[in-house]
Design an enzyme around this catalytic site. Structure first.
Site, PDB file in Angstrom:
ATOM      1  N   ASN A 298      27.478  -3.047   1.155  1.00  0.00           N
ATOM      2  CA  ASN A 298      28.073  -1.743   0.878  1.00  0.00           C
ATOM      3  C   ASN A 298      27.904  -1.419  -0.605  1.00  0.00           C
ATOM      4  O   ASN A 298      28.476  -2.127  -1.435  1.00  0.00           O
ATOM      5  CB  ASN A 298      29.568  -1.793   1.242  1.00  0.00           C
ATOM      6  CG  ASN A 298      30.249  -0.448   1.118  1.00  0.00           C
ATOM      7  OD1 ASN A 298      29.609   0.575   0.959  1.00  0.00           O
ATOM      8  ND2 ASN A 298      31.567  -0.460   1.159  1.00  0.00           N
ATOM      9  N   ASP A 325      26.331  -7.868  -7.683  1.00  0.00           N
ATOM     10  CA  ASP A 325      27.398  -7.423  -6.780  1.00  0.00           C
ATOM     11  C   ASP A 325      27.838  -8.594  -5.904  1.00  0.00           C
ATOM     12  O   ASP A 325      28.035  -8.464  -4.695  1.00  0.00           O
ATOM     13  CB  ASP A 325      26.933  -6.252  -5.926  1.00  0.00           C
ATOM     14  CG  ASP A 325      28.102  -5.396  -5.422  1.00  0.00           C
ATOM     15  OD1 ASP A 325      29.198  -5.486  -6.001  1.00  0.00           O
ATOM     16  OD2 ASP A 325      27.921  -4.643  -4.454  1.00  0.00           O
TER      17      ASP A 325
END
Length: 436
Positions: A298, A325
């Site tokens: 995401n 991330d």
């Protein structure tokens, strides 16, 4: 084995060197555009944590020597978006092992996301995670939640958190749907030069989507997430920034239009920066054909058109930061039906090797350092007199990323069995040497 490698083996199993230890790094090519020694092969002498001399063929008498094949050295890297879990989700990752993993992956600094339990939304939790991270080679910099408990209703104690050590404020993977709350927050943080992080995703447009809306989602019968879900919030947030002033950092963009909007905003003089996740630069939604939930992230992996636009935006400077991330998830939340699996991949260990398959070395090093200037407001140059904050690597080694290369507690890597180019040896920071 050279004599330097032999000397190094004496402390290989005890990878921490305290500031009483003096070391010399032999035959290292410097990668630092701000250094007079950029692209030169030199020796670097470090005494009591500071760079004391840079030259060729330095005398190593009395110094522990460090040498590796095709050794390159740059200023230390910072990952702008890292999750571990502690406090609350230590089964996914602990701060201790997470920081060791970051160090062995080349990162001397990490910005720590607030998706913990309790949420990092007050100064006491900021102080807790900083205390847990003390005495590590890699420095941990907490991100405070933008709203209390990341619920999107009331602003958190941002001023107090910044005084306690928070470097920015944002709700992890949560878009602030209340535009007025974001407006007030952007105005408020200007009093203490704070930075707001904005994750952009309209949940009403995303709906029940789980992958990028396109040919692949249609072929596989998976619900798609339109690029519009991200872009419409990017546009809104930039309008708010133009109205309020202040600073905003837009996290992990994934579409062509998002990059175009930010490029236009920068041209207008708005104080906006942005990042992109490594997996959105290296992978596309073509990898989803086996319904492997390791690729459920995401924002989602997009198609080749968006991937190329993101790479172009990195090269022209529109995208300031590249982040792993990093998001550890236990097997119970990842190895399940695609629709039900949680979003996220670990990425610290594979960061450098994956990026060099798509981008030039100088760009990779620049973008892996950029968060230090944005969030820490400093980035040392590799020169005499500076405190040593260094990353060691070999940019030419080709290899394949396997489970044996995962140092994290959780194993949810989107890069398993992916070809890599470039190998990280370790770091020197906080008067400590850490190597793999």
């Amino acid at each position: 084995m050279t004599k330097y490698m032999f000397n190094f083996v004496r402390f290989y199993n005890n990878t921490t060197i305290h500031n009483t230890m003096n070391i010399i790094i032999k035959n290292a090519t410097i990668v630092d555009s701000s250094s007079e020694f950029n692209q030169q092969k030199v020796d670097i002498k470090i005494e009591k944590g500071f760079i004391s001399e840079i030259a060729s063929n330095l005398d190593a008498t009395g110094f522990e020597t460090v040498s590796f094949e095709n050794l390159h050295v740059s200023n230390g890297w910072m990952d702008a978006s890292v999750s571990f879990g502690e406090p609350g989700f230590e089964d996914r990752e602990t701060i201790d092992n997470g920081l060791t993993t970051a160090a062995k992956s080349g990162f001397t600094h990490v910005a720590y996301q607030p998706n913990t339990q309790p949420v990092i939304d007050n100064q006491s939790v900021v102080s807790f995670v900083k205390t847990k991270a003390a005495n590590h080679a890699t420095s941990l910099h907490p991100i405070g939640a933008f709203t209390k408990n990341q619920e999107g209703n009331d602003l958190s104690e941002m001023f107090d958190m910044q005084n306690a050590g928070a470097v920015a404020f944002g709700d992890y993977k949560k878009s602030i749907s209340n535009a007025n709350l974001l407006k007030i927050g952007l105005q408020y943080v200007q009093d203490f030069d704070g930075t707001v992080l904005a994750y952009c995703n309209d949940s009403t447009i995303k709906g029940k989507g789980v992958v990028h809306e396109g040919i692949v989602s249609t072929t596989l019968g998976l619900k798609g997430i339109p690029a519009l879900a991200e872009e419409i919030v990017v546009a809104r947030n930039l309008f708010l920034l133009e109205y309020t002033g202040g600073k905003i950092h837009i996290l992990t963009i994934s579409t062509q239009k998002s990059a175009e909007l930010i490029r236009e905003a920068k041209a207008k003089g708005l104080n906006v920066t942005c990042s992109v996740a490594i997996h959105n630069l290296v992978l596309t939604d073509d990898v989803l054909t086996e319904f492997d939930t390791r690729y459920k992230v995401n924002p989602p992996l997009r198609d080749a058109k968006h991937q190329k636009a993101l790479i172009d935006a990195v090269l022209d400077g529109t995208i300031d930061i590249i982040t792993s991330d990093h998001c550890p998830l236990d097997i119970e939340h990842k190895k399940m039906e695609f629709d039900l699996a949680k979003d996220g991949t670990i990425g610290l260990e594979s960061a450098f090797g994956a990026l060099l398959t798509k981008l030039p070395l100088e760009i990779v090093v620049e973008k892996l350092q950029a968060a230090k200037s944005i969030f820490l407001k400093k980035n040392n140059s590799l020169k005499v007199g500076e405190k040593a904050d260094l990353t060691f690597f070999n940019p030419s080694k080709e290899w394949t990323f396997t489970k044996n290369d995962i140092l994290s507690k959780s194993k949810n890597s989107a890069f398993l069995n992916q070809p890599m180019k470039g190998w990280v040896y370790g770091i020197y920071h906080n008067d400590k040497l850490i190597v793999k």
